[in-house]
Every structure is written in C-alpha cells, then in structure tokens.
Design a protein around this motif. Structure first.
Motif: not given
Length: 77
Positions: A46-49, A67-68
């Motif tokens: 997950d990039c947002k991590s 989301p993507n």
C-alpha cells in the motif's frame, strides 16, 4: 388535464436526472504533470503506508482518498 400532469412529472424527472449528472466529477488530471514513481513498487504494498505521512522522507500524497496510485503514476524507467 392528465396530459398536463404527465408533462409536469416528466419535467421534474428530467430535471432530477440532469442535475444528478452535472459536474460531480473531479477534473481530469493534467497527464504531463503526473510525477513518475522513482522507485520499484512491490506487489500488494500500500503506497499510502509511506506516502500518507512521509515515512523515511517519502513525498506526502496530495490525494490520500484515491485507492490506486499506479493507475496514474508509473514507475520511472
């Protein structure tokens, strides 16, 4: 009289439909300004991590609600 009532109902439904379809989307991004991903991307990560809070100096995302990430951002070749 019935024809007038039918036309009124039709006009109301058409108005509701047209209002519901107008201007609710975000403008399309300018493709020339979408930054490339400067590192490899691990499958399922997950990039947002990292990019939601700037972990290890990662650039903080301007749109954490999307989301993507890789649907717009591509890995730099």
């Amino acid at each position: 009289m019935k024809k007038l009532g039918f036309l009124l109902i039709l006009a109301v439904l058409l108005t509701i439909f047209l209002v519901g379809c107008s201007g609710t989307k975000e403008p399309a991004p300018n493709v020339a300004k979408i930054p490339a991903i400067p590192h490899e991307v691990a499958q399922g990560l997950d990039c947002k991590s990292c990019h939601e809070s700037g972990v290890n100096g990662a650039k903080i995302t301007k749109h954490p609600d999307r989301p993507n990430c890789t649907s717009c951002h591509k890995v730099k070749q």
